[in-house]
Design a protein around this motif. Structure first.
Motif, PDB file in Angstrom:
ATOM      1  N   ALA A 122      18.585  43.102  29.585  1.00 37.45           N
ATOM      2  CA  ALA A 122      19.922  42.883  29.027  1.00 37.45           C
ATOM      3  C   ALA A 122      19.804  42.039  27.776  1.00 37.45           C
ATOM      4  O   ALA A 122      18.861  41.261  27.632  1.00 37.45           O
ATOM      5  CB  ALA A 122      20.800  42.171  30.050  1.00 37.45           C
ATOM      6  N   ASP A 123      20.770  42.196  26.845  1.00 38.56           N
ATOM      7  CA  ASP A 123      20.793  41.283  25.704  1.00 38.56           C
ATOM      8  C   ASP A 123      21.541  40.019  26.117  1.00 38.56           C
ATOM      9  O   ASP A 123      22.083  39.927  27.226  1.00 38.56           O
ATOM     10  CB  ASP A 123      21.398  41.963  24.469  1.00 38.56           C
ATOM     11  N   ASN A 124      21.559  39.034  25.234  1.00 31.88           N
ATOM     12  CA  ASN A 124      22.163  37.753  25.603  1.00 31.88           C
ATOM     13  C   ASN A 124      23.616  37.891  26.029  1.00 31.88           C
ATOM     14  O   ASN A 124      24.054  37.259  26.992  1.00 31.88           O
ATOM     15  CB  ASN A 124      22.078  36.762  24.430  1.00 31.88           C
ATOM     16  N   ALA A 125      24.374  38.738  25.316  1.00 34.95           N
ATOM     17  CA  ALA A 125      25.802  38.884  25.640  1.00 34.95           C
ATOM     18  C   ALA A 125      25.952  39.411  27.057  1.00 34.95           C
ATOM     19  O   ALA A 125      26.776  38.910  27.845  1.00 34.95           O
ATOM     20  CB  ALA A 125      26.480  39.815  24.628  1.00 34.95           C
ATOM     21  N   GLN A 126      25.134  40.377  27.410  1.00 35.18           N
ATOM     22  CA  GLN A 126      25.219  40.947  28.761  1.00 35.18           C
ATOM     23  C   GLN A 126      24.804  39.930  29.821  1.00 35.18           C
ATOM     24  O   GLN A 126      25.443  39.779  30.852  1.00 35.18           O
ATOM     25  CB  GLN A 126      24.326  42.198  28.856  1.00 35.18           C
ATOM     26  N   THR A 127      23.716  39.209  29.538  1.00 35.27           N
ATOM     27  CA  THR A 127      23.251  38.213  30.493  1.00 35.27           C
ATOM     28  C   THR A 127      24.312  37.132  30.692  1.00 35.27           C
ATOM     29  O   THR A 127      24.607  36.729  31.827  1.00 35.27           O
ATOM     30  CB  THR A 127      21.936  37.565  30.014  1.00 35.27           C
ATOM     31  N   LEU A 128      24.875  36.667  29.570  1.00 30.27           N
ATOM     32  CA  LEU A 128      25.911  35.629  29.670  1.00 30.27           C
ATOM     33  C   LEU A 128      27.115  36.151  30.431  1.00 30.27           C
ATOM     34  O   LEU A 128      27.721  35.437  31.234  1.00 30.27           O
ATOM     35  CB  LEU A 128      26.314  35.154  28.262  1.00 30.27           C
ATOM     36  N   GLY A 129      27.459  37.431  30.180  1.00 34.79           N
ATOM     37  CA  GLY A 129      28.583  38.031  30.896  1.00 34.79           C
ATOM     38  C   GLY A 129      28.318  38.056  32.398  1.00 34.79           C
ATOM     39  O   GLY A 129      29.185  37.682  33.209  1.00 34.79           O
ATOM     40  N   ALA A 130      27.101  38.460  32.776  1.00 36.81           N
ATOM     41  CA  ALA A 130      26.763  38.520  34.198  1.00 36.81           C
ATOM     42  C   ALA A 130      26.815  37.125  34.817  1.00 36.81           C
ATOM     43  O   ALA A 130      27.294  36.931  35.943  1.00 36.81           O
ATOM     44  CB  ALA A 130      25.383  39.136  34.377  1.00 36.81           C
ATOM     45  N   LEU A 131      26.311  36.135  34.055  1.00 35.37           N
ATOM     46  CA  LEU A 131      26.337  34.755  34.550  1.00 35.37           C
ATOM     47  C   LEU A 131      27.771  34.264  34.696  1.00 35.37           C
ATOM     48  O   LEU A 131      28.125  33.584  35.665  1.00 35.37           O
ATOM     49  CB  LEU A 131      25.550  33.829  33.609  1.00 35.37           C
ATOM     50  N   ASP A 132      28.618  34.615  33.718  1.00 35.50           N
ATOM     51  CA  ASP A 132      30.038  34.276  33.809  1.00 35.50           C
ATOM     52  C   ASP A 132      30.605  34.764  35.132  1.00 35.50           C
ATOM     53  O   ASP A 132      31.315  34.036  35.833  1.00 35.50           O
ATOM     54  CB  ASP A 132      30.822  34.962  32.674  1.00 35.50           C
ATOM     55  N   GLY A 133      30.276  36.006  35.447  1.00 32.37           N
ATOM     56  CA  GLY A 133      30.779  36.603  36.684  1.00 32.37           C
ATOM     57  C   GLY A 133      30.308  35.847  37.906  1.00 32.37           C
ATOM     58  O   GLY A 133      31.104  35.497  38.786  1.00 32.37           O
TER      59      GLY A 133
END
Lengths: 462, 462
Positions: free
Chosen positions: B245-256
């Motif tokens: 995943a790119d950073n945006a996706q990783t951060l999004g998953a972490l947000d979740g």
């Protein structure tokens, strides 16, 4: 708020950032001179096997070796029930296989013996590393200190001696420290012992006359008498050593005393050759023939050097060395001759400190502090820092948005040369303010002139 | 002719002149970057009192400490008849008061605790010194190796993290080594342990997921299961960690995953802040959010960094660090927070060597060799050497008058760039011959053009 003071080992030191800057200033000058004359850097490990170190520095030296306890089960193989009867130095051999580097000469000799076939001949090396000695710490004497050795091996050419004299002149010239180089030759000392009728008493003779600078002529006379030298010979020797004379006069007196003594004449011939070539090399530093100079006699076979500071306040030796014939014999490689000198970095440091010869700008640990006054200015601050860094200035942005006064205090404490101020007002006016922290003067600089006026970058070079 | 080979202690190394030049090249780039960002050099002694060192590195670390045998009568006070019953580590305490520096963090903490009142705050220091560990030597792991640490203490500002990222970028940029910086935050890891229902299992969780790069997801799943994590939670965590995943996706998953968890949200907020400011700072090096990154977890409290080389052949970590909250607590000074990273000089060296990134000109150890063909030329040779030295070239006169071929062989062995030839014929013709040692081309230069044509000194500047 303060921590409990936690001591460092006796005779060892922390070096604060200011001290490190001063040491680096000094070492860079020494190292640049070594490199300039074609010497190459060697580095050896802090520890050597004790078998490499012991027996190389005399009984006294062996006692001063720092030994490293074997790791793991260091008692393995030790007969525990006999420990009480063992001498400590015998037991130490069983507990410790390694010791700390005591000087740089033995590691150098080991390296040369190990790599002789692959090295260029002559091999010119310098080595600037700490050494450790369990000596009684006292003023100016430490248990961890730096040695700066430069040696050339694999040639008998006296041009090497001349080159070392030029290195000494360049180093102390750049440091602004006035010194005199004292020059002698082991063969002159041996010749003197011979013409005085006691070739076997070279060592007691040199030990005695070496004390001339520290004690009275009368005491030296007494010591020579006790060693068995005859009264009239002692008188002749002391007359030579205590008469204020220039090199020509000293060489003349030595000619008189050593005439017909092959070893003495050879020493004088070498000494004259070195002086003549030092003149060809335009050496201007005072080089003084000093027939009482003996340092490390057991080791040197030709030229002997010592460098003393020309200062009433700090008249000490800061450098010394000489020619040797058998560097690597202890490691089974015979016939490696060479010549070298060692700079005493800690003493030179003390001399520069006492005589206030360190450049004033070493006090500053920062060229530019960019104040951090509002988050909106951050991208501009980063661009300025990048310009400064590209010019190799040290430059940092204060890490927190806080009162200007606190940030300027920090600039003062770091002795920063300049503070750069950019807050809301400056952003509005499209300018930054540069404050000279030395005199407190400040002026505004328009944003499009920042590179040129603050960092000295002419337009088009950015 | 060869000496017997004399070994250096296991896991320790000599550095030949060529190796020193390469190491200096590397260290100069690292040090210049530290200095440029306003960090100051600190140096501490090679030995510390053992009371300063023990208990700081865990039981394993204590075992790896090199202990230094007390000097003089080291058996004084030891009950010799009880040695057989004493545990080796207890006896070692009586035999040794000092040990070798094991890392640079504990000496730094000691220095800060000792000098807190006098230091500027924030205190920005770097330290480049060897450390010693009695580790089992193996490929790429030594018992004496260099650490290059840079730390700032006395501020919580995340701009420090950004600055360290810029330093990493500059160092590896200048070295020409492509790297990726991995970024995580201890608070994210703690948040994950919380939302997974086991806040007390932060350590086993991180130990397990830290192995993802080295083992299979299945093995990690097994380890998490054994630690007591529930099957569905494990699935969720592994999905996060193993999905490309790119950073945006990783951060999004972490947000979740971390929504509603204060600690996790704080970690994410810090991470985002650092990424945003790294962008303002025009950091172009890849910075990748890596929620499995845990290194030194017991120590770090905020950001966690690791730098890995982007190379199939040498995909290793060369640098790492993070934010800590209590540097000096062990020395009685509470609340000193900071952030730092450590560059692994030996590994970076190996990477540059393997990927052939050292500049070719490091091979040469001499700019000019002036051949020594006749004594009459000596004064001229010295003047040329002086010109070269004034331009900071390394330049030496071959020390002996001997065959030209032998002298040129020496120039080759030293990989000198140029040889300068001046014998009787050249003196007669009032010229010198310059030979390019790389291509063998040579040409005559009239004496009055030597400064300009050989050493590049324009007339009038001499």
């Amino acid at each position: 708020m303060a921590g409990q003071k936690v001591a460092v080992p006796k005779g060892m030191r922390d070096f604060s950032p200011l001290e490190v800057r001063k040491r680096k200033y000094l070492l860079n000058i020494i190292e640049a001179a070594f490199r300039r004359f074609g010497y190459e850097a060697l580095e050896t490990p802090a520890m050597e096997n004790l078998s490499t170190l012991t027996g190389k520095y005399g009984d006294e030296g062996d006692k001063l070796l720092f030994r490293v306890l074997n790791s793991g089960d260091y008692l393995k193989g030790v007969e525990l029930d006999k420990i009480g009867e063992m001498r400590p130095e015998v037991l130490a051999k069983q507990l410790c296989d390694r010791g700390m580097r005591y000087d740089l000469t033995v590691p150098f000799a080991r390296y040369v013996a190990n790599n002789w076939g692959e090295l260029p001949h002559p091999f010119k090396r310098y080595q600037i590393q700490p050494v450790w000695r369990a000596d009684r710490p006292q003023k100016g004497r430490y248990r961890e200190f730096l040695q700066c050795d430069v040696d050339v091996v694999g040639t008998e050419s006296l041009l090497c001696e001349v080159e070392l004299i030029r290195i000494v002149e360049q180093v102390f010239g750049e440091l602004g420290l006035k010194v005199t180089l004292l020059l002698n030759n082991r063969k002159i000392l041996a010749g003197l012992a011979e013409v005085l009728g006691h070739p076997d008493k070279l060592v007691p003779m040199t030990v005695a006359i070496d004390k001339l600078a520290k004690t009275s002529a009368e005491a030296v006379r007494e010591e020579l008498r006790a060693a068995g030298f005859e009264e009239d010979k002692i008188g002749e020797l002391l007359a030579l050593l205590t008469t204020e004379a220039d090199n020509a006069q000293t060489l003349g007196a030595l000619d008189g005393m050593l005439a017909g003594n092959p070893q003495g004449e050879k020493g004088l011939e070498e000494l004259r050759w070195i002086l003549r070539y030092a003149e060809y090399s335009e050496v201007e530093m005072p080089v003084r023939v000093s027939p009482s100079l003996a340092r490390g006699l057991s080791y040197y076979t030709g030229a002997i050097f010592e460098v003393v500071v020309d200062s009433e306040e700090f008249n000490v030796s800061v450098c010394g060395g000489g020619r040797f014939d058998n560097l690597t014999g202890i490691f089974g490689l015979a016939g490696v001759t060479g010549v070298g000198i060692s700079f005493g970095a800690d003493r030179i440091y003390d001399a520069l400190e006492l005589l206030k010869l360190f450049p004033g700008d070493l006090d500053s640990s920062l060229d530019f502090l960019i104040l951090n006054l509002c988050e909106a200015a951050y991208p501009l601050c980063v661009r300025m820092a990048t310009l400064a860094h590209a010019q190799d200035y040290s430059c940092m942005i204060y890490p927190e948005v806080t009162k200007m006064r606190k940030q300027l205090e920090y600039a003062d404490k770091r002795r920063a040369l300049f503070a750069i101020i950019v807050g809301d007002r400056e952003l509005e006016a499209q300018e930054v303010v540069v404050r000279n922290m030395m005199d407190g003067n400040q002026r505004a600089v328009p944003l499009d002139r920042v590179a040129e006026e603050i960092f000295g970058i002419t337009p088009g070079l950015e």
